[in-house]
Design an enzyme around this catalytic site. Structure first.
Site, PDB file in Angstrom:
ATOM      1  N   PRO A 182       0.733  -1.173   0.211  1.00 23.29           N
ATOM      2  CA  PRO A 182       0.134  -0.007   0.064  1.00 23.29           C
ATOM      3  C   PRO A 182       0.764   1.386   0.041  1.00 23.29           C
ATOM      4  O   PRO A 182       1.809   1.234   0.651  1.00 23.29           O
ATOM      5  CB  PRO A 182      -0.824  -0.093   1.304  1.00 23.29           C
ATOM      6  CG  PRO A 182      -0.356  -1.240   1.925  1.00 23.29           C
ATOM      7  CD  PRO A 182       0.655  -2.007   1.006  1.00 23.29           C
ATOM      8  N   GLY A 217       3.993   3.182   5.194  1.00 22.79           N
ATOM      9  CA  GLY A 217       5.114   3.008   6.061  1.00 22.79           C
ATOM     10  C   GLY A 217       5.881   1.625   5.984  1.00 22.79           C
ATOM     11  O   GLY A 217       6.687   1.184   6.580  1.00 22.79           O
ATOM     12  N   SER A 251       6.577   1.447  -0.053  1.00 22.97           N
ATOM     13  CA  SER A 251       5.959   1.197  -1.499  1.00 22.97           C
ATOM     14  C   SER A 251       7.017   2.222  -2.141  1.00 22.97           C
ATOM     15  O   SER A 251       7.375   1.739  -3.391  1.00 22.97           O
ATOM     16  CB  SER A 251       4.753   1.859  -1.369  1.00 22.97           C
ATOM     17  OG  SER A 251       4.675   3.110  -0.759  1.00 22.97           O
ATOM     18  N   ASP A 292      15.411   3.167   3.662  1.00 29.46           N
ATOM     19  CA  ASP A 292      14.394   2.446   2.690  1.00 29.46           C
ATOM     20  C   ASP A 292      15.045   1.896   1.486  1.00 29.46           C
ATOM     21  O   ASP A 292      14.772   0.841   1.225  1.00 29.46           O
ATOM     22  CB  ASP A 292      13.220   3.307   2.295  1.00 29.46           C
ATOM     23  CG  ASP A 292      12.637   3.867   3.633  1.00 29.46           C
ATOM     24  OD1 ASP A 292      13.089   3.754   4.728  1.00 29.46           O
ATOM     25  OD2 ASP A 292      11.314   4.123   3.712  1.00 29.46           O
TER      26      ASP A 292
HETATM   27  C1  MEV Z   1      10.109   6.760   5.750  1.00 31.84           C
HETATM   28  O1  MEV Z   1       9.814   5.579   5.504  1.00 31.84           O
HETATM   29  C2  MEV Z   1      11.219   6.633   6.911  1.00 31.84           C
HETATM   30  C3  MEV Z   1      11.636   8.008   7.582  1.00 31.84           C
HETATM   31  O2  MEV Z   1      12.844   7.776   8.329  1.00 31.84           O
HETATM   32  C4  MEV Z   1      12.259   8.875   6.503  1.00 31.84           C
HETATM   33  C5  MEV Z   1      13.394   8.424   5.959  1.00 31.84           C
HETATM   34  O3  MEV Z   1      14.297   7.639   6.594  1.00 31.84           O
HETATM   35  O4  MEV Z   1      13.909   8.893   4.785  1.00 31.84           O
HETATM   36  C6  MEV Z   1      10.847   8.804   8.245  1.00 31.84           C
END
Ligand code: MEV
Length: 328
Positions: free
Chosen positions: A112, A116, A119, A164
């Protein structure tokens, strides 16, 4: 036509704090984005996407500056996804030197959008890998992760860590601290995910933490404390003590909550998981809505979450040992 897939991820520890140089430990999960890329005779980019937790849509446009004429601007998540594809293709033009090349791009994703669980990173990693291969260039994993990071960095206005994209490119559990990204050993974790059906705006949430950090010393301290939890978490991961990993995830959630990035539905799902006997539970990713990650080897948490008001979907996720995969 070249087709690649890349996995999503959950954060065991350290989101948000990683943006300020603290370590983080995301781990890849077997939910994937698949991106097919075919070279065109002109320089246009045509993107067809299905199953992005939104209705399928098609968009055609001439280049990064032409906008997205077929998209209703209110579909901000869709526009955001297009921004990532645009950025990914720019990286491929740059790395191959083929400045005017156009592509037909097809995206299918189990992940989705904005929830979080990675994606955008998965789409970017798979798109860069497939588009480069379509031009006859196979990128090493480090180069692929670097190009994917640059894409996220630009789309998110300079507010992105490498976590990520590196995790999605390599698979497995990884440790990221600033520029230092490496795979780490992790036990086979009994991961359960709860999804509230919503999404958070990563850019806004990251900016919110940045402002809080500038305004309040205790917010800056909270970010550093998350770093301490992560360092302790790494040791416990190496020992394979799942109960203690869960306990530290609970601490991490409390600290993220203090930074204002949780939400009522995320907190409700976290408490539901804890009440059901999960070792621990926390939000994952930028927060604001989307997913929580819990650890529970029994079915109790998944069952409890599926009856929790505000939880749209609960499911178990396997760790993805493999990162980007070449499918065609
Ligand atoms: C977002 O998936 C993770 C954060 O730590 C931002 C990032 O690390 O780029 C909030």
């Amino acid at each position: 036509m070249a087709v690649s897939s890349a996995p999503g991820k959950v954060y065991l520890f350290g989101e948000h704090a990683v943006v300020y140089g603290e370590p983080a430990v995301p781990c890849a999960i077997e939910l994937r984005a698949r991106v097919g890329v075919e070279k065109r005779d002109d320089s246009k980019l045509r993107v067809h996407a299905e199953d992005l937790s939104l209705d399928g849509f098609t968009v055609e446009y001439g280049g990064p500056t032409d906008g997205h004429p077929d998209i209703d601007a209110s579909e901000s998540l869709v526009s955001a996804a297009m921004g990532y594809v645009d950025g990914a293709i720019e990286q491929v033009r740059d790395v191959t030197g083929e400045d005017d090349v156009g592509f037909d791009v097809t995206i299918e994703s189990d992940i989705p959008l904005g929830a979080g669980i990675g994606s955008s990173a998965a789409v970017v990693v798979a798109a860069i890998d497939a588009a480069a291969r379509e031009l006859g260039v196979t990128l090493e994993t480090d180069e692929l992760a670097e190009r994917a990071y640059r894409t996220e960095y630009e789309v998110q206005d300079g507010q992105a860590s490498r976590a990520d994209t590196f995790c999605s490119a390599t698979g497995g559990a990884v440790r990221v601290e600033g520029d230092d990204c490496r795979p780490i050993e992790a036990p086979d974790l009994p991961i359960v995910i709860g999804f509230d059906g919503g999404a958070g705006d990563t850019g806004e949430l990251v900016a919110g933490v940045r402002n809080l950090r500038e305004e309040y010393e205790f917010a800056a301290d909270t970010v550093e404390t998350i770093g301490d939890v992560v360092r302790q978490g790494e040791e416990v991961l190496a020992d394979g003590d799942v109960a203690e990993i869960g306990r530290l995830m609970n601490f991490n959630h409390g600290l993220l909550s203090a930074l204002g990035v949780s939400s009522r539905s995320l907190d409700t799902m976290v408490w539901s998981a804890r009440d059901a006997g999960a070792y621990g539970a926390k939000l994952t990713g930028a927060g604001g809505g989307g997913c929580i990650v819990a650890l529970d080897p029994t079915d109790e948490t998944e069952t409890a979450l599926s009856f929790t008001p505000g939880c749209e979907k609960a499911f178990r996720a396997e760790l993805a040992d493999e990162g980007v995969k070449q499918l065609e």
